[in-house]
Design a protein around this motif. Structure first.
Motif, PDB file in Angstrom:
ATOM      1  N   LYS A  45       0.839  -1.199   0.000  1.00 36.60           N
ATOM      2  CA  LYS A  45       0.000   0.000   0.000  1.00 36.60           C
ATOM      3  C   LYS A  45       0.871   1.245   0.000  1.00 36.60           C
ATOM      4  N   VAL A  46       1.933   1.245   0.806  1.00 35.31           N
ATOM      5  CA  VAL A  46       2.845   2.393   0.863  1.00 35.31           C
ATOM      6  C   VAL A  46       3.520   2.594  -0.496  1.00 35.31           C
ATOM      7  N   GLU A  47       3.952   1.481  -1.107  1.00 33.11           N
ATOM      8  CA  GLU A  47       4.594   1.587  -2.411  1.00 33.11           C
ATOM      9  C   GLU A  47       3.618   2.074  -3.472  1.00 33.11           C
ATOM     10  N   GLU A  48       2.376   1.613  -3.421  1.00 25.37           N
ATOM     11  CA  GLU A  48       1.358   2.096  -4.360  1.00 25.37           C
ATOM     12  C   GLU A  48       1.129   3.583  -4.171  1.00 25.37           C
ATOM     13  N   ASP A  49       1.010   4.015  -2.924  1.00 27.95           N
ATOM     14  CA  ASP A  49       0.799   5.435  -2.644  1.00 27.95           C
ATOM     15  C   ASP A  49       1.969   6.268  -3.143  1.00 27.95           C
ATOM     16  N   ARG A  50       3.181   5.774  -2.919  1.00 28.10           N
ATOM     17  CA  ARG A  50       4.365   6.502  -3.384  1.00 28.10           C
ATOM     18  C   ARG A  50       4.366   6.598  -4.903  1.00 28.10           C
ATOM     19  N   TYR A  51       4.028   5.517  -5.590  1.00 22.45           N
ATOM     20  CA  TYR A  51       3.967   5.502  -7.049  1.00 22.45           C
ATOM     21  C   TYR A  51       2.911   6.486  -7.551  1.00 22.45           C
ATOM     22  N   ILE A  52       1.751   6.482  -6.902  1.00 23.23           N
ATOM     23  CA  ILE A  52       0.681   7.402  -7.304  1.00 23.23           C
ATOM     24  C   ILE A  52       1.112   8.846  -7.093  1.00 23.23           C
ATOM     25  N   ARG A  53       1.743   9.136  -5.950  1.00 22.47           N
ATOM     26  CA  ARG A  53       2.224  10.498  -5.705  1.00 22.47           C
ATOM     27  C   ARG A  53       3.265  10.912  -6.729  1.00 22.47           C
ATOM     28  N   GLN A  54       4.147   9.992  -7.117  1.00 26.30           N
ATOM     29  CA  GLN A  54       5.165  10.294  -8.114  1.00 26.30           C
ATOM     30  C   GLN A  54       4.510  10.622  -9.458  1.00 26.30           C
ATOM     31  N   LYS A  55       3.532   9.818  -9.866  1.00 23.56           N
ATOM     32  CA  LYS A  55       2.833  10.070 -11.134  1.00 23.56           C
ATOM     33  C   LYS A  55       2.091  11.402 -11.083  1.00 23.56           C
ATOM     34  N   GLU A  56       1.431  11.684  -9.965  1.00 20.68           N
ATOM     35  CA  GLU A  56       0.727  12.960  -9.832  1.00 20.68           C
ATOM     36  C   GLU A  56       1.708  14.118  -9.895  1.00 20.68           C
ATOM     37  N   HIS A  57       2.881  13.959  -9.292  1.00 20.94           N
ATOM     38  CA  HIS A  57       3.895  15.013  -9.323  1.00 20.94           C
ATOM     39  C   HIS A  57       4.397  15.236 -10.753  1.00 20.94           C
ATOM     40  N   GLU A  58       4.620  14.144 -11.487  1.00 23.42           N
ATOM     41  CA  GLU A  58       5.055  14.281 -12.881  1.00 23.42           C
ATOM     42  C   GLU A  58       3.993  14.990 -13.716  1.00 23.42           C
ATOM     43  N   GLU A  59       2.727  14.634 -13.513  1.00 25.02           N
ATOM     44  CA  GLU A  59       1.636  15.300 -14.233  1.00 25.02           C
ATOM     45  C   GLU A  59       1.571  16.776 -13.855  1.00 25.02           C
ATOM     46  N   TYR A  60       1.813  17.085 -12.575  1.00 25.07           N
ATOM     47  CA  TYR A  60       1.826  18.476 -12.134  1.00 25.07           C
ATOM     48  C   TYR A  60       2.936  19.249 -12.828  1.00 25.07           C
ATOM     49  N   LEU A  61       4.116  18.640 -12.940  1.00 26.36           N
ATOM     50  CA  LEU A  61       5.231  19.315 -13.603  1.00 26.36           C
ATOM     51  C   LEU A  61       4.922  19.593 -15.071  1.00 26.36           C
ATOM     52  N   VAL A  62       4.245  18.660 -15.736  1.00 19.11           N
ATOM     53  CA  VAL A  62       3.863  18.867 -17.137  1.00 19.11           C
ATOM     54  C   VAL A  62       2.865  20.018 -17.235  1.00 19.11           C
ATOM     55  N   ARG A  63       1.856  20.017 -16.341  1.00 17.73           N
ATOM     56  CA  ARG A  63       0.866  21.107 -16.354  1.00 17.73           C
ATOM     57  C   ARG A  63       1.527  22.445 -16.061  1.00 17.73           C
ATOM     58  N   LYS A  64       2.452  22.465 -15.096  1.00 15.34           N
ATOM     59  CA  LYS A  64       3.133  23.708 -14.736  1.00 15.34           C
ATOM     60  C   LYS A  64       3.974  24.210 -15.892  1.00 15.34           C
ATOM     61  N   ALA A  65       4.644  23.314 -16.609  1.00 15.16           N
ATOM     62  CA  ALA A  65       5.446  23.720 -17.762  1.00 15.16           C
ATOM     63  C   ALA A  65       4.561  24.340 -18.839  1.00 15.16           C
TER      64      ALA A  65
END
Length: 120
Positions: A45-65
């Motif tokens: 569960k922790v690893e899934e949450d970390r993976y989801i947060r990483q993907k959300e962060h990458e999507e945020y960086l794309v939107r911010k760019a």
């Protein structure tokens, strides 16, 4: 009904007191396996949450760019608007000087004078 549950409780207490220690060890081992299983589930569960947060962060960086590039484009157009206003003001000044002297120049010549005065 109460009698049945009371009899069952009494028999389990007797059975546990009479059971050998090996059987108790087996039950402890199964408890430990359940504990390991729950630990693994929590870790997954922790690893899934970390993976989801990483993907959300990458999507945020794309939107911010994208937002930054759009903002830069608007600022560039704002800079272009300011440059155009300055150019128009300079050409108006040139036409004002020409009207006072009575001289006539072509539009291309006025554009070249404005560019020369602005340093373009």
């Amino acid at each position: 009904m109460y009698l049945y549950s009371l009899a069952r409780l009494a028999s389990t207490k007797n059975a546990l007191s009479l059971a050998p220690k090996a059987a108790a060890a087996v039950s402890t081992g199964s408890f430990r396996m359940m504990s390991l299983q729950s630990d693994l589930q929590r870790k997954e569960k922790v690893e899934e949450d970390r993976y989801i947060r990483q993907k959300e962060h990458e999507e945020y960086l794309v939107r911010k760019a994208k937002e930054d590039s759009a903002r830069a484009q608007r600022e560039l157009t704002a800079a272009e608007v300011a440059a155009k206003e300055l150019h128009d003001k300079t050409t108006s000044e040139i036409f004002g000087v020409l009207s006072m002297t009575g001289d006539k120049l072509s539009d291309d010549c006025v554009e070249n004078l404005a560019n020369w005065k602005l340093g373009n």
